[in-house]
Design an enzyme around this catalytic site. Structure first.
Site, PDB file in Angstrom:
ATOM      1  N   LYS A 167      70.995 -73.687   4.132  1.00 40.96           N
ATOM      2  CA  LYS A 167      70.938 -72.321   3.598  1.00 40.96           C
ATOM      3  C   LYS A 167      71.356 -71.255   4.618  1.00 40.96           C
ATOM      4  O   LYS A 167      71.869 -70.211   4.222  1.00 40.96           O
ATOM      5  CB  LYS A 167      69.526 -72.011   3.090  1.00 40.96           C
ATOM      6  CG  LYS A 167      69.157 -72.747   1.813  1.00 40.96           C
ATOM      7  CD  LYS A 167      67.790 -72.318   1.303  1.00 40.96           C
ATOM      8  CE  LYS A 167      67.357 -73.210   0.167  1.00 40.96           C
ATOM      9  NZ  LYS A 167      66.060 -72.840  -0.399  1.00 40.96           N
ATOM     10  N   ASP A 193      66.513 -67.555  -4.533  1.00 38.33           N
ATOM     11  CA  ASP A 193      65.105 -67.899  -4.271  1.00 38.33           C
ATOM     12  C   ASP A 193      64.293 -66.610  -4.303  1.00 38.33           C
ATOM     13  O   ASP A 193      63.173 -66.568  -4.816  1.00 38.33           O
ATOM     14  CB  ASP A 193      64.944 -68.542  -2.882  1.00 38.33           C
ATOM     15  CG  ASP A 193      65.402 -69.991  -2.863  1.00 38.33           C
ATOM     16  OD1 ASP A 193      65.448 -70.618  -3.942  1.00 38.33           O
ATOM     17  OD2 ASP A 193      65.718 -70.505  -1.766  1.00 38.33           O
ATOM     18  N   ASN A 198      51.383 -70.339  10.239  1.00 37.84           N
ATOM     19  CA  ASN A 198      52.249 -71.531  10.217  1.00 37.84           C
ATOM     20  C   ASN A 198      51.683 -72.591  11.139  1.00 37.84           C
ATOM     21  O   ASN A 198      51.005 -72.280  12.121  1.00 37.84           O
ATOM     22  CB  ASN A 198      53.664 -71.151  10.680  1.00 37.84           C
ATOM     23  CG  ASN A 198      54.660 -72.287  10.501  1.00 37.84           C
ATOM     24  OD1 ASN A 198      54.670 -72.937   9.452  1.00 37.84           O
ATOM     25  ND2 ASN A 198      55.473 -72.546  11.511  1.00 37.84           N
ATOM     26  N   THR A 258      53.228 -74.404  13.255  1.00 43.11           N
ATOM     27  CA  THR A 258      53.711 -74.091  14.601  1.00 43.11           C
ATOM     28  C   THR A 258      53.611 -72.572  14.752  1.00 43.11           C
ATOM     29  O   THR A 258      54.434 -71.823  14.206  1.00 43.11           O
ATOM     30  CB  THR A 258      55.173 -74.557  14.775  1.00 43.11           C
ATOM     31  OG1 THR A 258      55.249 -75.922  14.374  1.00 43.11           O
ATOM     32  CG2 THR A 258      55.666 -74.409  16.201  1.00 43.11           C
ATOM     33  N   TYR A 263      56.973 -77.424  -6.497  1.00 44.20           N
ATOM     34  CA  TYR A 263      57.003 -77.634  -7.946  1.00 44.20           C
ATOM     35  C   TYR A 263      56.750 -79.089  -8.337  1.00 44.20           C
ATOM     36  O   TYR A 263      56.661 -79.409  -9.514  1.00 44.20           O
ATOM     37  CB  TYR A 263      58.327 -77.137  -8.546  1.00 44.20           C
ATOM     38  CG  TYR A 263      59.576 -77.670  -7.890  1.00 44.20           C
ATOM     39  CD1 TYR A 263      60.253 -76.913  -6.944  1.00 44.20           C
ATOM     40  CD2 TYR A 263      60.084 -78.916  -8.221  1.00 44.20           C
ATOM     41  CE1 TYR A 263      61.393 -77.384  -6.340  1.00 44.20           C
ATOM     42  CE2 TYR A 263      61.229 -79.398  -7.617  1.00 44.20           C
ATOM     43  CZ  TYR A 263      61.886 -78.626  -6.678  1.00 44.20           C
ATOM     44  OH  TYR A 263      63.022 -79.107  -6.077  1.00 44.20           O
TER      45      TYR A 263
HETATM   46  P1  NAP Z   1      61.790 -75.550   5.847  1.00 49.73           P
HETATM   47  O1  NAP Z   1      62.785 -74.503   6.214  1.00 49.73           O
HETATM   48  O2  NAP Z   1      61.990 -76.945   6.290  1.00 49.73           O
HETATM   49  O3  NAP Z   1      60.349 -75.027   6.388  1.00 49.73           O
HETATM   50  C1  NAP Z   1      59.225 -75.823   6.293  1.00 49.73           C
HETATM   51  C2  NAP Z   1      57.971 -75.022   6.717  1.00 49.73           C
HETATM   52  O4  NAP Z   1      56.846 -75.786   6.306  1.00 49.73           O
HETATM   53  C3  NAP Z   1      57.841 -74.803   8.201  1.00 49.73           C
HETATM   54  O5  NAP Z   1      57.148 -73.601   8.422  1.00 49.73           O
HETATM   55  C4  NAP Z   1      57.001 -76.002   8.625  1.00 49.73           C
HETATM   56  O6  NAP Z   1      56.189 -75.777   9.741  1.00 49.73           O
HETATM   57  C5  NAP Z   1      56.074 -76.143   7.453  1.00 49.73           C
HETATM   58  N1  NAP Z   1      55.622 -77.516   7.262  1.00 49.73           N
HETATM   59  C6  NAP Z   1      56.392 -78.615   7.101  1.00 49.73           C
HETATM   60  N2  NAP Z   1      55.611 -79.694   6.894  1.00 49.73           N
HETATM   61  C7  NAP Z   1      54.328 -79.259   6.958  1.00 49.73           C
HETATM   62  C8  NAP Z   1      53.078 -79.907   6.829  1.00 49.73           C
HETATM   63  N3  NAP Z   1      52.987 -81.218   6.583  1.00 49.73           N
HETATM   64  N4  NAP Z   1      51.940 -79.160   6.949  1.00 49.73           N
HETATM   65  C9  NAP Z   1      52.015 -77.839   7.175  1.00 49.73           C
HETATM   66  N5  NAP Z   1      53.193 -77.159   7.298  1.00 49.73           N
HETATM   67  C10 NAP Z   1      54.324 -77.873   7.194  1.00 49.73           C
HETATM   68  O7  NAP Z   1      61.612 -75.625   4.266  1.00 49.73           O
HETATM   69  P2  NAP Z   1      61.777 -74.434   3.218  1.00 49.73           P
HETATM   70  O8  NAP Z   1      63.163 -74.377   2.711  1.00 49.73           O
HETATM   71  O9  NAP Z   1      61.204 -73.209   3.819  1.00 49.73           O
HETATM   72  O10 NAP Z   1      60.892 -74.956   1.994  1.00 49.73           O
HETATM   73  C11 NAP Z   1      59.480 -74.949   2.071  1.00 49.73           C
HETATM   74  C12 NAP Z   1      58.892 -75.373   0.735  1.00 49.73           C
HETATM   75  O11 NAP Z   1      59.216 -74.437  -0.282  1.00 49.73           O
HETATM   76  C13 NAP Z   1      59.397 -76.728   0.238  1.00 49.73           C
HETATM   77  O12 NAP Z   1      58.316 -77.444  -0.283  1.00 49.73           O
HETATM   78  C14 NAP Z   1      60.356 -76.366  -0.863  1.00 49.73           C
HETATM   79  O13 NAP Z   1      60.434 -77.392  -1.853  1.00 49.73           O
HETATM   80  C15 NAP Z   1      59.710 -75.111  -1.419  1.00 49.73           C
HETATM   81  N6  NAP Z   1      60.697 -74.268  -2.112  1.00 49.73           N
HETATM   82  C16 NAP Z   1      60.526 -74.091  -3.451  1.00 49.73           C
HETATM   83  C17 NAP Z   1      61.393 -73.287  -4.148  1.00 49.73           C
HETATM   84  C18 NAP Z   1      61.195 -73.100  -5.614  1.00 49.73           C
HETATM   85  O14 NAP Z   1      62.136 -72.648  -6.280  1.00 49.73           O
HETATM   86  N7  NAP Z   1      60.046 -73.369  -6.167  1.00 49.73           N
HETATM   87  C19 NAP Z   1      62.475 -72.661  -3.488  1.00 49.73           C
HETATM   88  C20 NAP Z   1      62.614 -72.850  -2.107  1.00 49.73           C
HETATM   89  C21 NAP Z   1      61.712 -73.657  -1.445  1.00 49.73           C
HETATM   90  P3  NAP Z   1      56.710 -76.015  11.243  1.00 49.73           P
HETATM   91  O15 NAP Z   1      57.357 -74.724  11.642  1.00 49.73           O
HETATM   92  O16 NAP Z   1      55.444 -76.311  11.977  1.00 49.73           O
HETATM   93  O17 NAP Z   1      57.643 -77.181  11.179  1.00 49.73           O
END
Ligand code: NAP
Length: 473
Positions: free
Chosen positions: A271, A307, A354, A356, A417
């Site tokens: 992204k 988003d 967060n 981290t 979701y």
């Molecule tokens: P990303 O850029 O990979 O970021 C992941 C974030 O989650 C980071 O802050 C990470 O923390 C934290 N994290 C990862 N694993 C974790 C765990 N086991 N426990 C606690 N924190 C954890 O991903 P993203 O694009 O932001 O997406 C995040 C979530 O939003 C995903 O589940 C995605 O499916 C959802 N999402 C949904 C929609 C929708 O339309 N509903 C749209 C976009 C995203 P660290 O910094 O410590 O690694």
């Protein structure tokens, strides 16, 4: 002009004849009978006689057995026998009646290598080659090779296999393939990535194509949701997956251009990295530093962040006043950043937590928000928004924050979701919070906004939700 060729995979003559009647009535323009699917090879090959081209295919390690079968098929009215390049039989039939075929289920070789393969196949009949597509560079190789072969004015068949190769089947007419092989039923596909005849006929020979890129694209629900929206809007079009590893991202603009893809969603992990490849960025996407939707226009590629629009629509569904509202965002990745960008625009009072902590601090610093450690969280928020995958299927079945911060006055939203009810939302309901919002609403709304950007139309959200629900059962 490419002929849509229905591949008939039947267990006996009765079934073969039934499928034959069905696909002819639907509009198949050629028929391939997979004789290797019959439980016992029949004497009756009368199904080969037809007013449209018919092909006999019989994959077997024994050439001796197959020779008689091919002779029988041609005598019964088959126009072609499909014989593999490594079979001695390839030169034992008149060239006009042979499709000489080559398959690589692992990879797509270079254009030079493919042209050498075609040069060899051509000596025995109509050359046909199918290659596994692993990503954008393979798609470009197939496109460029097809354009070269078109220039030679010889019939040929060139196919990209697998999910990532689907776009080569949809653009078969433009690539110049003699046949576009289609399955009679999804479960009867004879090669990876084959589309059903029904769907092929629905979208026509010059469909609108929309797509998603990201890596590895195994979990995405977008194809089901977007294809439901295209169908409901009666658009002759299809949404396909084009997985791209990071080293292949630079090829995406050429893929959009050559395969004439109207629009594309971009997901993890591209992204942010997609932005330098675009000509224009919408201000909302710019403020989030992330693009999840591309529109392909004559003036170049435009980037958007739906988003954010999905998030805005989700929060609007519970009638919250966002101005000055105390909001806790959990996470510091791309989705959290989009949420912070939107909520700071509408002047919410934002805190970020967060796993981290340093990443929460950096994001907070960038947008003038506060960072707070998970263990120091207090029951102090009007909105709590999870933007991490904690609680997602496949992850640890836990909430990302302690239940003690959930109060009766707050709204809790989870971007996840799958599942629809996450551990956080379960905790929130148990704590009696004001309202909960699941990630499905955001997913549907971000998809709906992308659909509108590409087509100028409002999609049928009920059809999109139904597709989502069918996928989750
Ligand atoms: P990303 O850029 O990979 O970021 C992941 C974030 O989650 C980071 O802050 C990470 O923390 C934290 N994290 C990862 N694993 C974790 C765990 N086991 N426990 C606690 N924190 C954890 O991903 P993203 O694009 O932001 O997406 C995040 C979530 O939003 C995903 O589940 C995605 O499916 C959802 N999402 C949904 C929609 C929708 O339309 N509903 C749209 C976009 C995203 P660290 O910094 O410590 O690694």
């Amino acid at each position: 002009m490419t002929a849509n060729c229905a591949v008939i995979v039947a267990k006996d003559v009765l079934e073969a004849k039934a499928f034959r009647a069905e696909v002819i009535s639907k509009g198949a323009e050629a028929l391939e009978f997979r004789l290797d699917s019959f439980s016992t090879l029949p004497d009756d090959f009368s199904f080969f006689a037809a007013d449209l081209p018919t092909i006999a295919t019989f994959r077997s390690s024994s050439d001796e057995d197959r020779k008689d079968v091919f002779v029988h098929a041609l005598n019964a009215g088959a126009d072609y026998v499909d014989i593999e390049a490594d079979s001695v039989l390839r030169d034992q039939f008149p060239k006009d009646h042979v499709i000489c075929s080559y398959h690589d289920f692992e990879k797509t070789p270079t254009m030079e290598e493919i042209l050498l393969i075609f040069k060899d196949l051509l000596t025995s009949g109509i050359p046909k080659a199918a290659f596994m597509v692993r990503g954008p560079s393979d798609l470009l190789t197939i496109y460029d090779t097809a354009m070269h072969l078109r220039g030679m004015n010889q019939p040929f068949i060139l196919i990209g296999m697998g999910d990532a190769g689907e776009v080569t089947r949809i653009r078969a007419d433009e690539l110049g393939s003699l046949f576009n092989y289609c399955s009679v039923r999804l479960e009867l596909a004879s090669a990876p990535g084959q589309i059903t005849l029904e769907e092929t006929l629905r979208i026509g020979k010059d469909p609108v194509i929309t797509a998603i890129t990201g890596y590895p694209l195994t979990h995405t629900f977008s194809p089901e949701i977007q294809n439901a929206a295209l169908k409901a809007a009666k658009i002759s079009g299809r949404y396909v997956k084009i997985p791209a590893a990071s080293r292949e991202l630079d090829f995406i603009p050429a893929i959009l251009k050559k395969y004439r893809i109207t629009g594309m969603n971009v997901t993890i992990p591209h992204k942010e990295k997609i932005i330098p490849l675009l000509q224009k960025i919408d201000p909302l996407a710019k403020s989030a530093g992330a693009v999840n939707t591309i529109r392909n226009t004559p003036n170049g590629l435009e980037g958007f962040n739906t988003d954010i629009l999905g998030l805005a629509a989700s929060l609007a569904s519970v009638n919250m006043v966002l101005n000055d509202a105390k909001v806790l965002i959990i996470g510091a990745g791309g989705a959290a950043r989009a949420a912070v960008a939107y909520l700071s625009r509408v002047k919410a009072n934002i805190s970020i937590t967060n796993r981290t902590y340093s990443r929460a601090e950096n994001l907070a610093h960038e947008f003038g928000a506060s960072a707070v450690r998970i263990e120091e969280l207090k029951p102090d928020y009007a909105i709590i928004l999870n933007a991490t995958p904690a609680g997602m299927s496949g992850f640890e079945n836990v909430s990302p924050v302690p239940i003690t911060i959930l109060t009766k006055d707050c709204v809790v939203m989870d971007m996840i979701y799958d599942p629809e009810e996450t551990p956080l939302l379960k905790d929130a309901k148990a704590a009696g919070v004001k309202a909960t919002i699941c990630g499905k609403t955001m997913l549907i709304e971000q998809a709906a906004a992308a659909f509108t950007i590409w087509t100028g139309l409002q999609p049928d959200r009920a059809a999109m939700k139904k597709a989502f629900e069918e996928r989750t059962v």
